[in-house]
Scaffold this motif. Structure first.
Motif, PDB file in Angstrom:
ATOM      1  N   GLY A 184       0.813  -1.219   0.000  1.00 37.96           N
ATOM      2  CA  GLY A 184       0.000   0.000   0.000  1.00 37.96           C
ATOM      3  C   GLY A 184       0.838   1.256   0.000  1.00 37.96           C
ATOM      4  N   VAL A 185       2.163   1.109   0.206  1.00 41.75           N
ATOM      5  CA  VAL A 185       3.077   2.249   0.124  1.00 41.75           C
ATOM      6  C   VAL A 185       3.986   2.065  -1.078  1.00 41.75           C
ATOM      7  CG1 VAL A 185       3.012   2.736   2.590  1.00 41.75           C
ATOM      8  CG2 VAL A 185       4.698   1.137   1.715  1.00 41.75           C
ATOM      9  N   ALA A 186       4.618   3.157  -1.508  1.00 40.99           N
ATOM     10  CA  ALA A 186       5.340   3.150  -2.780  1.00 40.99           C
ATOM     11  C   ALA A 186       6.680   2.442  -2.725  1.00 40.99           C
ATOM     12  CB  ALA A 186       5.536   4.589  -3.262  1.00 40.99           C
ATOM     13  N   GLY A 187       7.134   2.074  -1.538  1.00 44.24           N
ATOM     14  CA  GLY A 187       8.420   1.427  -1.366  1.00 44.24           C
ATOM     15  C   GLY A 187       8.961   1.754   0.004  1.00 44.24           C
ATOM     16  N   GLY A 192      12.394  11.684   5.020  1.00 46.46           N
ATOM     17  CA  GLY A 192      11.572  12.749   4.460  1.00 46.46           C
ATOM     18  C   GLY A 192      10.350  12.258   3.715  1.00 46.46           C
ATOM     19  N   GLY A 193      10.143  10.938   3.711  1.00 43.32           N
ATOM     20  CA  GLY A 193       8.966  10.382   3.046  1.00 43.32           C
ATOM     21  C   GLY A 193       9.154  10.076   1.576  1.00 43.32           C
ATOM     22  N   ALA A 205      18.741  -0.350   5.886  1.00 45.05           N
ATOM     23  CA  ALA A 205      17.334  -0.315   5.475  1.00 45.05           C
ATOM     24  C   ALA A 205      16.423  -0.596   6.656  1.00 45.05           C
ATOM     25  CB  ALA A 205      17.088  -1.325   4.360  1.00 45.05           C
ATOM     26  N   SER A 206      16.813  -1.538   7.507  1.00 41.29           N
ATOM     27  CA  SER A 206      15.997  -1.880   8.664  1.00 41.29           C
ATOM     28  C   SER A 206      15.824  -0.686   9.595  1.00 41.29           C
ATOM     29  CB  SER A 206      16.625  -3.055   9.425  1.00 41.29           C
ATOM     30  OG  SER A 206      16.656  -4.209   8.619  1.00 41.29           O
ATOM     31  N   ALA A 207      16.819   0.176   9.643  1.00 43.95           N
ATOM     32  CA  ALA A 207      16.747   1.350  10.515  1.00 43.95           C
ATOM     33  C   ALA A 207      15.705   2.356  10.024  1.00 43.95           C
ATOM     34  CB  ALA A 207      18.115   2.009  10.600  1.00 43.95           C
ATOM     35  N   GLN A 208      15.290   2.244   8.753  1.00 38.74           N
ATOM     36  CA  GLN A 208      14.302   3.160   8.192  1.00 38.74           C
ATOM     37  C   GLN A 208      12.869   2.739   8.495  1.00 38.74           C
ATOM     38  OE1 GLN A 208      15.033   5.885   6.414  1.00 38.74           O
ATOM     39  NE2 GLN A 208      17.224   5.622   6.106  1.00 38.74           N
ATOM     40  N   VAL A 209      12.703   1.528   9.046  1.00 37.39           N
ATOM     41  CA  VAL A 209      11.373   0.938   9.136  1.00 37.39           C
ATOM     42  C   VAL A 209      10.573   1.520  10.286  1.00 37.39           C
ATOM     43  CG1 VAL A 209      10.119  -1.209   9.550  1.00 37.39           C
ATOM     44  CG2 VAL A 209      12.104  -1.185   8.061  1.00 37.39           C
ATOM     45  N   ARG A 210       9.295   1.812  10.007  1.00 38.80           N
ATOM     46  CA  ARG A 210       8.353   2.193  11.048  1.00 38.80           C
ATOM     47  C   ARG A 210       7.517   0.977  11.415  1.00 38.80           C
ATOM     48  NH1 ARG A 210       5.428   7.279   8.362  1.00 38.80           N
ATOM     49  NH2 ARG A 210       5.078   5.656   6.808  1.00 38.80           N
TER      50      ARG A 210
END
Length: 378
Positions: A184-187, A192-193, A205-210
């Motif tokens: 449901g999200v673009a990637g 900054g979204g 990459a894992s550090a970017q995860v919400r």
């Protein structure tokens, strides 16, 4: 790795999340919106898969949405929380979901085959091979395999937890060149979204995860990165992309536009089917801890695991089971097939191979895990 490499992918798995298949529609006579299956979206996916099929590319779908489809048929507004309710709703919804897929693919001249799976189908080597054979034969019959977790019978120890993991393990089973996860999200998004176009460092990459996830999905971005880790570890490519983009599957596999999701760069090595199963698919039945010397030998590549380097053994495993190999700090180093049962390894650990026959009272293997059955995973 340039996205044009995706144009060479011939064996492809596409995973579709529940949030893409469920939509809210207002009844014609008015009233509150009701949950429904998005048949337009299903039709769009079928048309894209048909185009790939015509190009000689083999696509296997992993379709979530059984519980959402069951709720739609039963008029339920919310996802059930009780296990028995969820299983019953999934039983209703899986039939409805497959009907929608059947109708959509019939319009483009392809059949479909339902493949319902539990976690143990991947842990058992024979069932793993049978799964590969079934999917391959379906594709030869011009039928698109459509896999889902068997929610109607799965209990906690048999569950994947989410279809992202199922899709990654299925990619290993069918020797996929690429896994495309539609979300449901673009990637994967940065702080900054904005979509991160390419990832080569999975830890970063894992550090970017919400931690958030959709109301109908059972996973989130974290489970998608876990799936990517399994796929790229085998030397295949993974892309996470927004499923609502027009012709997204066709665009991703044509290597077009960096805005079509996040590409996860594969490892330089390409694992064969057996090593994919050992290192990235089957759950370990037990584990061993090794000393610094054994850890260095394994890291160098090409070494077998000898009992002399083992300092501890955990689990109740049998000969032929997959073992997890850790260093003294608990870090995973490798996985491999054990030549001995757990009780035997405990007798042999720290000993030299020349003593094995005397200790066991029979002829013995010189290695606990032979190098041909060991995969570095750390």
């Amino acid at each position: 790795m340039p996205r044009t490499a995706l144009t060479n992918a011939r064996e492809i798995v596409v995973k579709i999340g529940s949030q893409l298949l469920a939509t809210a529609r207002r009844p014609r006579g008015g009233g509150e919106p009701r949950l429904a299956v998005d048949t337009r979206f299903i039709g769009a996916i079928a048309r894209q898969v048909a185009g790939l099929h015509a190009d000689g590319r083999r696509v296997t779908l992993v379709s979530s949405g059984a519980i959402a489809a069951g709720c739609a048929e039963l008029g339920r507004a919310d996802r059930p929380t009780d296990v028995a309710d969820a299983q019953a709703v999934a039983a209703v919804g899986q039939r409805r979901l497959m009907t929608h897929w059947h109708d959509a693919f019939a319009r483009v001249g392809l059949g479909v085959g339902q493949v319902l799976l539990t976690r143990t189908d991947f842990d058992d080597r024979l069932r793993f091979l049978n799964l590969h054979n079934c999917v391959t034969r379906l594709q030869a019959m011009d039928c698109v395999p459509i896999a889902n977790e068997n929610d109607t019978v799965a209990v906690e120890e048999l569950r994947f937890g989410d279809n992202d993991l199922l899709a990654a393990l299925l990619s290993n089973a069918v020797h996929a060149d690429a896994l495309v996860i539609l979300s449901g999200v673009a990637g994967l998004l940065d702080g900054g979204g904005a979509v991160i176009p390419e990832v080569s460092d999975l830890l970063a990459a894992s550090a970017q995860v919400r931690a958030d996830r959709s109301g109908w999905g059972s996973g989130g971005m974290g489970t998608k990165i876990d799936a990517a880790r399994i796929v790229v570890g085998a030397g295949a490519t993974c892309v996470i992309a927004g499923g609502r983009q027009r012709d997204v599957v066709a665009r991703v596999l044509a290597g077009e536009a960096e805005d079509a999701g996040t590409l996860f760069v594969p490892a330089a090595r390409r694992l064969d089917a057996r090593r994919r199963w050992i290192g990235l698919t089957a759950r370990p039945a037990g584990g061993v801890t090794v000393d610094a010397g054994a850890a260095r030998a394994l890291a160098g590549g090409g070494a077998s695991l000898l009992a002399s380097g083992i300092t501890a053994t955990t689990g109740a495993f049998d000969r032929g089971d997959v073992l997890l190999v850790r260093d003294a700090a608990g870090r995973e180093l490798a996985r491999g097939l054990s030549n001995y049962a757990a009780a035997e390894v405990r007798l042999l650990q720290g000993r030299q191979s020349g003593d094995f026959a005397r200790i066991l009272g029979r002829p013995a293997y010189s290695a606990v895990i032979h190098r041909d059955s060991l995969v570095l995973t750390g």
